[in-house]
Write a protein that holds these residues in place. Structure first.
Motif, PDB file in Angstrom:
ATOM      1  N   PRO A  54     -53.564 -48.345   4.990  1.00 56.07           N
ATOM      2  CA  PRO A  54     -54.470 -47.416   4.897  1.00 56.07           C
ATOM      3  C   PRO A  54     -54.137 -46.194   5.733  1.00 56.07           C
ATOM      4  CG  PRO A  54     -55.710 -48.851   6.321  1.00 56.07           C
ATOM      5  CD  PRO A  54     -54.335 -49.331   5.839  1.00 56.07           C
ATOM      6  N   VAL A  55     -54.487 -45.025   5.429  1.00 52.84           N
ATOM      7  CA  VAL A  55     -54.035 -43.796   6.345  1.00 52.84           C
ATOM      8  C   VAL A  55     -55.294 -42.859   6.322  1.00 52.84           C
ATOM      9  CG1 VAL A  55     -51.707 -44.011   5.372  1.00 52.84           C
ATOM     10  CG2 VAL A  55     -53.441 -42.519   4.010  1.00 52.84           C
ATOM     11  N   ALA A  56     -55.253 -41.779   7.388  1.00 57.23           N
ATOM     12  CA  ALA A  56     -56.050 -40.870   7.497  1.00 57.23           C
ATOM     13  C   ALA A  56     -55.629 -39.464   7.074  1.00 57.23           C
ATOM     14  CB  ALA A  56     -56.635 -40.918   8.960  1.00 57.23           C
ATOM     15  N   LEU A  57     -56.305 -38.495   6.576  1.00 63.84           N
ATOM     16  CA  LEU A  57     -55.820 -37.315   6.244  1.00 63.84           C
ATOM     17  C   LEU A  57     -56.708 -36.091   7.400  1.00 63.84           C
ATOM     18  CD1 LEU A  57     -54.500 -38.484   4.009  1.00 63.84           C
ATOM     19  CD2 LEU A  57     -55.151 -36.858   2.649  1.00 63.84           C
ATOM     20  N   LYS A  58     -56.122 -35.300   7.855  1.00 58.27           N
ATOM     21  CA  LYS A  58     -56.699 -34.244   8.600  1.00 58.27           C
ATOM     22  C   LYS A  58     -56.051 -32.793   8.447  1.00 58.27           C
ATOM     23  CE  LYS A  58     -56.957 -37.796  12.272  1.00 58.27           C
ATOM     24  NZ  LYS A  58     -56.547 -38.162  13.662  1.00 58.27           N
ATOM     25  N   ILE A  59     -57.007 -31.865   8.253  1.00 54.31           N
ATOM     26  CA  ILE A  59     -56.524 -30.474   7.967  1.00 54.31           C
ATOM     27  C   ILE A  59     -55.836 -29.788   9.215  1.00 54.31           C
ATOM     28  CG2 ILE A  59     -58.435 -29.499   9.161  1.00 54.31           C
ATOM     29  CD1 ILE A  59     -56.761 -28.440   5.703  1.00 54.31           C
ATOM     30  N   VAL A  73     -61.464 -34.049   7.680  1.00 58.45           N
ATOM     31  CA  VAL A  73     -60.988 -35.226   8.161  1.00 58.45           C
ATOM     32  C   VAL A  73     -61.496 -36.393   6.813  1.00 58.45           C
ATOM     33  CG1 VAL A  73     -61.147 -36.932   9.823  1.00 58.45           C
ATOM     34  CG2 VAL A  73     -61.149 -34.684  10.384  1.00 58.45           C
ATOM     35  N   ARG A  74     -60.439 -37.455   6.484  1.00 54.18           N
ATOM     36  CA  ARG A  74     -60.967 -38.219   5.569  1.00 54.18           C
ATOM     37  C   ARG A  74     -60.317 -39.614   6.436  1.00 54.18           C
ATOM     38  NH1 ARG A  74     -64.107 -35.330   4.106  1.00 54.18           N
ATOM     39  NH2 ARG A  74     -64.668 -34.801   1.920  1.00 54.18           N
ATOM     40  N   ALA A  86     -58.495 -37.035  -1.622  1.00 52.73           N
ATOM     41  CA  ALA A  86     -58.910 -36.175  -0.259  1.00 52.73           C
ATOM     42  C   ALA A  86     -58.152 -35.218   0.291  1.00 52.73           C
ATOM     43  CB  ALA A  86     -58.628 -37.615   0.783  1.00 52.73           C
ATOM     44  N   PHE A  87     -57.043 -35.128  -0.137  1.00 53.35           N
ATOM     45  CA  PHE A  87     -56.256 -33.874   0.084  1.00 53.35           C
ATOM     46  C   PHE A  87     -56.946 -32.751  -0.483  1.00 53.35           C
ATOM     47  CE2 PHE A  87     -53.115 -30.574  -0.735  1.00 53.35           C
ATOM     48  CZ  PHE A  87     -52.353 -30.613   0.374  1.00 53.35           C
ATOM     49  N   THR A  88     -57.208 -32.588  -2.022  1.00 57.06           N
ATOM     50  CA  THR A  88     -57.853 -31.627  -2.451  1.00 57.06           C
ATOM     51  C   THR A  88     -59.252 -31.403  -1.847  1.00 57.06           C
ATOM     52  OG1 THR A  88     -56.854 -32.389  -4.617  1.00 57.06           O
ATOM     53  CG2 THR A  88     -58.919 -30.748  -4.868  1.00 57.06           C
ATOM     54  N   ALA A  89     -59.933 -32.483  -1.527  1.00 54.41           N
ATOM     55  CA  ALA A  89     -61.246 -31.981  -0.798  1.00 54.41           C
ATOM     56  C   ALA A  89     -61.131 -31.595   0.513  1.00 54.41           C
ATOM     57  CB  ALA A  89     -62.132 -33.370  -0.739  1.00 54.41           C
ATOM     58  N   ILE A  90     -60.362 -32.011   1.243  1.00 61.94           N
ATOM     59  CA  ILE A  90     -60.054 -31.626   2.815  1.00 61.94           C
ATOM     60  C   ILE A  90     -59.834 -30.117   2.621  1.00 61.94           C
ATOM     61  CG2 ILE A  90     -58.344 -31.697   4.512  1.00 61.94           C
ATOM     62  CD1 ILE A  90     -58.676 -34.622   4.380  1.00 61.94           C
ATOM     63  N   VAL A  91     -58.813 -29.623   1.734  1.00 58.48           N
ATOM     64  CA  VAL A  91     -58.304 -28.045   1.654  1.00 58.48           C
ATOM     65  C   VAL A  91     -59.569 -27.377   1.107  1.00 58.48           C
ATOM     66  CG1 VAL A  91     -56.909 -26.367   0.626  1.00 58.48           C
ATOM     67  CG2 VAL A  91     -56.033 -28.768   1.294  1.00 58.48           C
ATOM     68  N   GLY A 105     -51.208 -27.038   5.915  1.00 62.06           N
ATOM     69  CA  GLY A 105     -51.249 -28.431   5.096  1.00 62.06           C
ATOM     70  C   GLY A 105     -52.196 -29.438   5.795  1.00 62.06           C
ATOM     71  N   VAL A 106     -51.846 -30.745   5.504  1.00 58.47           N
ATOM     72  CA  VAL A 106     -52.688 -31.708   5.808  1.00 58.47           C
ATOM     73  C   VAL A 106     -51.915 -32.797   6.574  1.00 58.47           C
ATOM     74  CG1 VAL A 106     -54.272 -33.676   4.940  1.00 58.47           C
ATOM     75  CG2 VAL A 106     -54.394 -31.231   3.849  1.00 58.47           C
ATOM     76  N   GLN A 107     -52.386 -33.211   7.442  1.00 52.34           N
ATOM     77  CA  GLN A 107     -51.691 -34.423   8.308  1.00 52.34           C
ATOM     78  C   GLN A 107     -51.970 -35.814   7.791  1.00 52.34           C
ATOM     79  OE1 GLN A 107     -53.315 -34.892  12.235  1.00 52.34           O
ATOM     80  NE2 GLN A 107     -51.470 -35.652  13.029  1.00 52.34           N
ATOM     81  N   VAL A 108     -51.032 -36.499   7.518  1.00 57.73           N
ATOM     82  CA  VAL A 108     -51.179 -37.774   7.057  1.00 57.73           C
ATOM     83  C   VAL A 108     -50.778 -38.844   8.116  1.00 57.73           C
ATOM     84  CG1 VAL A 108     -50.564 -39.572   5.164  1.00 57.73           C
ATOM     85  CG2 VAL A 108     -50.521 -37.144   4.800  1.00 57.73           C
TER      86      VAL A 108
END
Length: 704
Positions: A54-59, A73-74, A86-91, A105-108
């Motif tokens: 699994p990964v985390a995504l952060k703006i 953050v997800r 998650a990418f779409t929701a975070i942005v 962008g988004v940090q993976v």
């Protein structure tokens, strides 16, 4: 490092982005999860495939510091579909949170494996001490428990290891309920690297690694925040140790003193200072300066300090603030090295420019300034009373300083009431120049001083004070009463570390790191100062309580624990030895309860045994007033026995708590004057003093 920081500052940013933070952590060997920057959803999915779910995504935005607040953050994303959504929701959340924010962008990021203790490691720029490093419990608990500790940066390995043991939850790191201990060396190494990062680059205002996952296999910083501040302020002028000692020697041991503004008129400060100098028996020359008088109190008066014959060590100012600059110029031309500025009306009343002016004049002429806005100072071994307050001439081993005039008078009253012998009492006031580290450097070398106690509201240069304290503590105790404990944390902060680094939290840990004994209140500071020179240095941790009252024994035991001391586990042979002297209904063990009805012989026999046995390192005596053993009988026998053993070379600290009618007050004073620290009506105070002596002995390296 330099390129990253310069780019951020050129863009006017106060924080680094996650990718920039990653470059810096890599440069300093700070372990972080695998990660990458995605500019679109497809990039995010590709990165997640490469890193592994699994990964985390952060703006990633230089304008959004608190990513969670922005919905940026997800975590725990286990599939490509989840990552894409998650990418779409975070942005979208970030744009709604701040429409003007620049989104890079988004940090993976790789999800940290389950397990491990969440801690926080950070650094912050403290206004007093400069760069400090922080460690404590992290994650969601950091702001709730506030279990965090600080050290000066850069920190050593020993400093870092001591931080791991200083938090309240230290036991959690060692492993509890079958849990494995964390890798202490890896965690300490991380603290050291963060401290070096902050120290190496002054423009880094705060570093926040939270959470850091600490496990038996190492450490991993899951989130990194680095804030950039303004350029550090210009350092104040520093004097070498030799320069400080030379100036302080002439201040504290002057041969000639001039009083600018001396007066024949009673009620004026210039008259009071002159009378104190003369009546106090100062053996050196005393030169009054007053352009309107020919003679002041039988001494020839001079129109200007420049007319005073010979060399002068100290000029005491007793004139209004507005006349000080011109007179200080004359002091400089005369070559006088010290100016004691009694008058008020400077920075404390908003006249900052006037104070800056006198500092500039003093620096141009090489004058050290004490004050302004002070009551003066006493140097008793020189019979010097350069103050407009009441005189004091009881010579002794305690040096006392205060930033406040009111506190200074409380110090004077306490010293008089308790007959505490002092080597000096010094007012510091606005601390335009001379401050605590100057005096600490001097008193550390002064053979007449064996304990230094300081009231302060702030430190101008915390690192200079720590340096002076570290040089002094191995030789003699330093006690500090730091006012303003409840004003901590008022400043805004951009990180968890910054928010937790309230002034008092940092002061508390850094003073302890320097080996200073911090007093919780004014009375404690004064009692520590009075008592510490009286008590011998303990040779070990084993403390034994001998008491005539079971209730006192329980309270004394509580005080032992509260003050970080150790009640000795009495071995069988020593237990049997004590039982030979106490009645069957008494209690051996520790406390040793001899019961209240016992005659003086029982007190004497048990105290002798406590002093004789080398396994016992300190005695706490609990006396209960009875007609069988009256207070003065107890005091006289105790003092006699203690003195007998000291004459034989057996010097153990002995403190006593006396409960009873008013006669115990006289008995306590009798004991104190003979080297047994004793107090009436309290079980806490004698043990607190003993605890302070132990803390100093440990800091001085005299007790491991």
């Amino acid at each position: 490092m330099r390129a990253v920081l310069d780019t951020a500052r050129a863009e006017g940013r106060s924080a680094l982005t996650a990718p920039e933070g990653k470059r810096i952590t890599d440069a300093y060997g700070i372990p972080t999860p695998a990660e990458g920057l995605a500019e679109c959803a497809d990039d995010a999915v590709a990165l997640a495939d490469r890193i592994g779910f699994p990964v985390a995504l952060k703006i990633v935005s230089p304008d959004i510091l608190h990513k969670t607040d922005a919905g940026g953050v997800r975590v725990g994303l286990a599939s490509a579909a989840e990552v894409r959504g998650a990418f779409t929701a975070i942005v979208s959340n970030a744009r709604a949170y701040d429409p003007k924010a620049r989104i890079q962008g988004v940090q993976v990021q790789q999800m940290v494996p389950a397990g491990g203790q969440e801690v926080i490691v950070g650094a912050v720029t403290d206004p007093t001490f400069g760069k400090v490093v922080a460690f404590g419990l992290g994650g969601v608990l950091v702001e709730v428990l506030k279990d965090i500790t600080f050290r000066l940066a850069p920190a050593s390995r020993d400093d870092a290891l001591s931080m791991l043991d200083s938090i309240r939850a230290a036991e959690v790191l060692r492993g509890v309920r079958g849990g494995a201990a964390v890798d202490r060396e890896a965690l300490a190494g991380l603290v050291v690297r963060v401290s070096r990062l902050a120290a190496d680059f002054p423009e880094i205002a705060e570093v926040d690694l939270n959470p850091v996952f600490a496990s038996p296999s190492g450490v991993l910083a899951a989130d990194v925040r680095i804030l950039i501040g303004d350029a550090p302020p210009a350092e104040r002028r520093r004097y070498s140790r030799e320069e400080i000692l030379a100036a302080m020697r002439r201040l504290m041991q002057p041969r000639s003193v001039t009083v600018i503004g001396a007066s024949n008129e009673q009620g004026k400060i210039g008259n009071s200072v002159m009378r104190n100098l003369i009546d106090g028996g100062f053996p050196g020359e005393i030169h009054p300066v007053n352009p309107k008088a020919d003679d002041i109190l039988g001494r020839k008066a001079y129109r200007s300090v420049t007319e005073v014959p010979g060399e002068v060590d100290v000029a005491v100012f007793a004139i209004p603030a507005k006349f000080v600059p011109a007179a200080l110029e004359e002091v400089g031309r005369k070559g006088i090295p010290n100016a004691v500025l009694i008058p008020s009306g400077f920075a404390e009343t908003g006249e900052h420019e006037l104070q800056r002016r006198i500092v500039t004049i003093a620096e141009e002429h090489g004058i050290r300034l004490l004050g302004p806005n002070i009551y003066g100072y006493y140097s008793t071994w020189q019979d010097l009373c350069a103050t407009f307050c009441t005189p004091y001439d009881v010579k002794g081993p305690v040096a006392l300083t205060s930033q406040s005039g009111g506190i200074g008078m409380a110090i004077l009253g306490f010293a008089r009431t308790t007959r505490t012998g002092v080597s000096a009492i010094v007012g510091l006031g606005n601390k335009s120049d001379v401050d605590e580290d100057d005096l600490l450097t001097w008193f550390g070398e002064d053979p007449n001083t064996r304990c230094i106690a300081m009231h302060l509201e702030d430190l101008k240069d915390g690192r200079a004070f720590v340096e002076a304290a570290r040089a002094t503590v191995p030789k003699k105790p330093v006690v500090v009463l730091k006012a303003g404990r409840t004003a901590a944390g008022a400043r805004a902060a951009g990180s968890h570390t910054g928010a937790l680094a309230g002034d008092d939290a940092v002061y508390d840990d850094i003073l302890r790191q320097a080996g200073v004994i911090r007093a919780p209140g004014l009375n404690e500071m004064l009692e520590y100062a009075r008592a510490l020179p009286v008590l011998p240095t303990p040779q070990g941790d084993n403390v034994v309580i001998i008491t005539g009252a079971g209730g006192s024994g329980v309270l004394l035991s509580d005080a032992i624990v509260d003050n970080g001391l150790s009640l000795m586990e009495i071995p069988a042979d020593l237990d049997a030895a004590f039982r030979r002297y106490i009645p069957p209904f008494g209690a051996a063990g520790n406390p040793v309860d001899i019961t209240g009805g016992e005659p003086p012989a029982t007190y004497e026999a048990t105290i002798r045994l406590g002093l004789e046995d080398p396994r016992i390192h300190a005695l706490v005596l609990g006396y209960w007033h009875t007609i069988v053993t009256p207070p003065m009988v107890f005091a006289e026998l105790t003092a006699r026995v203690v003195e007998e053993f000291r004459a034989r070379g057996i010097r153990k600290p002995v403190v006593a708590s006396l409960a009873g009618d008013t006669e115990v007050e006289e008995a306590s004073q009798y004991l104190f004057e003979r080297g047994v620290v004793a107090y009436p009506y309290t079980t806490e105070k004698p043990v607190a003093v003993l605890g302070a002596k132990y803390r100093w002995a440990r800091s001085a390296g005299l007790l491991t």
